[in-house]
Design an enzyme around this catalytic site. Structure first.
Site, mmCIF file in Angstrom:
data_model
loop_
_atom_site.group_PDB
_atom_site.id
_atom_site.type_symbol
_atom_site.label_atom_id
_atom_site.label_comp_id
_atom_site.label_asym_id
_atom_site.label_seq_id
_atom_site.Cartn_x
_atom_site.Cartn_y
_atom_site.Cartn_z
ATOM 1 N N LYS A 22 -2.743 5.290 -2.929
ATOM 2 C CA LYS A 22 -4.363 6.422 -1.954
ATOM 3 C C LYS A 22 -4.191 7.511 -2.908
ATOM 4 O O LYS A 22 -4.077 8.067 -3.280
ATOM 5 C CB LYS A 22 -3.734 6.650 -0.208
ATOM 6 C CG LYS A 22 -3.549 5.465 0.311
ATOM 7 C CD LYS A 22 -4.429 4.794 0.617
ATOM 8 C CE LYS A 22 -3.664 3.681 2.223
ATOM 9 N NZ LYS A 22 -4.940 4.158 2.519
ATOM 10 N N ASP A 75 -13.655 -1.366 3.175
ATOM 11 C CA ASP A 75 -12.620 -1.387 4.746
ATOM 12 C C ASP A 75 -13.392 -1.036 6.038
ATOM 13 O O ASP A 75 -13.708 -1.440 6.911
ATOM 14 C CB ASP A 75 -11.721 -0.587 4.204
ATOM 15 C CG ASP A 75 -10.319 -0.353 5.431
ATOM 16 O OD1 ASP A 75 -10.541 -0.956 6.334
ATOM 17 O OD2 ASP A 75 -9.244 0.003 4.722
ATOM 18 N N LYS A 133 -9.320 -6.503 8.256
ATOM 19 C CA LYS A 133 -8.994 -6.183 9.822
ATOM 20 C C LYS A 133 -8.890 -6.383 10.542
ATOM 21 O O LYS A 133 -9.945 -5.831 11.140
ATOM 22 C CB LYS A 133 -8.207 -4.569 9.777
ATOM 23 C CG LYS A 133 -8.148 -3.826 8.030
ATOM 24 C CD LYS A 133 -7.643 -2.127 8.457
ATOM 25 C CE LYS A 133 -7.165 -1.860 7.161
ATOM 26 N NZ LYS A 133 -7.176 -0.244 6.956
ATOM 27 N N ASP A 148 -7.251 3.471 -2.532
ATOM 28 C CA ASP A 148 -8.020 2.626 -1.423
ATOM 29 C C ASP A 148 -8.494 4.928 -0.962
ATOM 30 O O ASP A 148 -7.470 5.297 -0.546
ATOM 31 C CB ASP A 148 -7.239 2.646 -0.224
ATOM 32 C CG ASP A 148 -8.012 2.336 0.511
ATOM 33 O OD1 ASP A 148 -8.848 3.347 0.923
ATOM 34 O OD2 ASP A 148 -7.272 1.909 1.867
ATOM 35 N N SER A 201 1.045 -0.793 -0.111
ATOM 36 C CA SER A 201 0.194 0.100 0.370
ATOM 37 C C SER A 201 0.771 1.368 -0.584
ATOM 38 O O SER A 201 1.857 0.507 0.817
ATOM 39 C CB SER A 201 -0.519 -0.133 1.270
ATOM 40 O OG SER A 201 -1.481 1.190 0.958
ATOM 41 N N GLU A 230 -11.206 1.018 -3.274
ATOM 42 C CA GLU A 230 -11.940 0.431 -1.559
ATOM 43 C C GLU A 230 -12.069 1.459 -0.942
ATOM 44 O O GLU A 230 -11.838 3.137 -0.685
ATOM 45 C CB GLU A 230 -10.199 0.155 -1.181
ATOM 46 C CG GLU A 230 -10.035 -0.184 0.507
ATOM 47 C CD GLU A 230 -8.832 -1.166 0.912
ATOM 48 O OE1 GLU A 230 -8.102 -0.989 0.179
ATOM 49 O OE2 GLU A 230 -8.906 -0.740 2.207
ATOM 50 N N GLY A 234 -4.166 -4.168 6.514
ATOM 51 C CA GLY A 234 -3.216 -3.600 7.368
ATOM 52 C C GLY A 234 -3.178 -2.364 8.142
ATOM 53 O O GLY A 234 -3.641 -1.628 7.700
ATOM 54 N N LYS A 256 -1.289 -0.801 -4.131
ATOM 55 C CA LYS A 256 -2.778 -0.193 -3.872
ATOM 56 C C LYS A 256 -1.884 1.148 -3.739
ATOM 57 O O LYS A 256 -1.149 1.752 -3.030
ATOM 58 C CB LYS A 256 -3.104 -0.677 -2.166
ATOM 59 C CG LYS A 256 -3.955 0.259 -1.396
ATOM 60 C CD LYS A 256 -4.650 -1.063 -0.834
ATOM 61 C CE LYS A 256 -4.966 0.376 0.714
ATOM 62 N NZ LYS A 256 -5.341 -0.526 1.960
HETATM 63 O O1 OSB Z 1 -7.157 2.324 4.328
HETATM 64 O O2 OSB Z 1 -5.443 0.344 4.203
HETATM 65 C C1 OSB Z 1 -5.681 1.788 4.838
HETATM 66 C C2 OSB Z 1 -3.131 1.948 6.959
HETATM 67 C C3 OSB Z 1 -3.358 2.822 7.689
HETATM 68 C C4 OSB Z 1 -4.816 3.036 8.012
HETATM 69 C C5 OSB Z 1 -5.181 2.248 6.473
HETATM 70 C C6 OSB Z 1 -5.183 2.151 5.551
HETATM 71 C C7 OSB Z 1 -3.156 1.756 5.619
HETATM 72 C C8 OSB Z 1 -3.057 0.806 4.348
HETATM 73 C C9 OSB Z 1 -2.132 0.513 4.695
HETATM 74 O O3 OSB Z 1 -3.337 1.172 3.381
HETATM 75 C C10 OSB Z 1 -1.441 -1.418 5.338
HETATM 76 C C11 OSB Z 1 -0.438 -1.697 5.323
HETATM 77 O O4 OSB Z 1 0.443 -1.845 4.758
HETATM 78 O O5 OSB Z 1 -0.133 -2.064 6.721
HETATM 79 MG MG MG Z 2 -8.089 0.946 3.189
#
Ligand code: OSB
Ligand code: MG
Length: 373
Positions: free
Chosen positions: A168, A243, A267, A193, A140, A218, A295, A166
């Protein structure tokens, strides 16, 4: 096993690179580590709450309060037989899934150790095929200062062997970014995401992405919404993943019933722990809804437990479980490495979480510590 003592650590670790999302930029990762002691064994849990109530309403401070004043007292002295026991003991506290998940994780770790099983083996007990030995993972990538820099970061991770990316997105940093990534990497599994940064009236932005063959989109809409997502879903071609909106197996059931998603990012921390996460996995498998393990920039303690969950049969999509070096230069537990040839990470096979805690490093990053007995 009688729960004799619980230690709580508030830790703070610098991230290898800043992590930007639609709700903010993170450079330093504060979290809580929990150690549960019973009959000579120690079970470890991680509470992934952050300093700010950005992703979740919980923070390290609210989690410390809920754990030390309510959840830990509800647990001390109890006879823990199976990890599912803690779900009932914590049920008088409403909400606060991230705080609860740290206890739930420690209960899975310590009972798996007692049984001589890896956490993956213990979680996979109901499934005839047993746990997977290695799981598909992706990476991500937080928001970057420019599209060119994003493309460079993607390329750096591809060189390391990650097979799914992924990105953002947030308003103003979406369609051009997604198009540029698709043009530069025509066949790469790419997902986006939004972390709840959009509204249903922005549907045209997502329709413009229909031609990009995205792996999924996402949580584009509200963090408590499922209804508007159910409206958006038939308007777009990209598979829709939830999520933030899913905090329990009930939420997953509601979302599936109204057609709010194609996929759920499970998660374990967001749903109060591994017992609930496995329920959602089962529900989604029965309903034909895709699942993957999300994560929260975990340390090796949380990462080991994410991998155990991802070893269950329904987790066919790559998880946000990257190698330790992607997050921390010197972690508090055994680092995890990427198998670059197939974008996988090995599931720990030793009893419990199967990682060694680096006690010296844990001490070095601890800001506050307390013991409850
Ligand atoms: O939205 O999935 C998410 C990290 C912190 C808070 C929200 C998210 C995330 C990630 C990172 O996308 C996922 C990771 O590599 O742990
Ligand atoms: Mg997410």
């Amino acid at each position: 096993m009688k729960v004799e003592r619980i230690d709580l650590f508030h830790i703070s670790q610098p991230l290898v690179s800043p992590f930007g999302t639609s709700f903010g930029m993170q450079l330093q990762r504060d979290s809580l580590i929990l150690a549960m002691h019973a009959e000579g064994l120690t079970g470890w849990g991680e509470c992934v709450a952050t300093n700010d109530p950005g992703y979740s309403y919980e923070t390290v401070q609210t989690a410390w309060h809920i754990l030390s004043d309510f959840l830990i007292p509800a647990l001390l002295g109890k006879d823990l037989q199976e990890p599912e026991d803690v779900v009932g003991w914590m049920s008088s506290v409403r909400g606060h899934p991230l705080a609860k998940a740290s206890i739930d994780q420690a209960a899975w770790d310590i009972t798996a150790q007692r049984d001589g099983l890896s956490m993956a083996q213990k979680l996979a007990a109901p499934y005839p095929q047993g746990p997977r030995q290695r799981v598909k993972v992706g990476v991500s990538i937080g928001t970057q200062p420019s599209i060119d820099e994003t493309l460079k970061v993607i390329n750096d991770y591809l060189v390391k062997g990650y097979g799914r990316i992924k990105l953002k997105i947030k308003p103003g940093h979406d369609i051009a970014l997604a198009r540029a990534a698709r043009n530069a990497f025509p066949v790469l599994p790419i997902m986006l995401d939004a972390n709840s940064a959009y509204q249903l009236k922005d549907a045209a932005i997502f329709q413009a992405m229909d031609e990009l063959n995205l792996l999924m989109l996402e949580q584009p809409l509200g963090y408590e919404d499922i209804y508007d997502h159910s409206q958006l879903r038939p308007m777009i071609k990209s598979p829709l993943c939830l999520d933030e909106s899913i905090h329990s197996a009930d939420h997953a059931r509601f979302a599936i019933a109204i057609g709010a998603c194609d996929i759920i990012n499970i998660k374990p921390s967001r749903v109060s722990g591994w017992t609930e996460a496995r329920k959602i996995h089962d529900l989604c498998q029965a309903a034909g809804i895709g699942v993957w393990v999300g994560g929260m920039l975990e340390t090796g303690i949380g990462r080991a437990a994410q991998l155990a969950l991802a070893s269950l049969p329904g987790f066919t999509l790559p998880g946000d479980i990257s190698a330790t070096e992607r997050y921390y230069a010197h972690d508090i537990a055994t680092p995890f490495m990427l198998n670059g040839e197939d974008s996988t990470i090995d599931v720990p096979s030793k009893p419990g979480l199967g990682v060694e805690i680096d006690a010296k490093q844990l001490k070095a990053v601890t800001l506050r510590q307390d013991s409850f007995a």
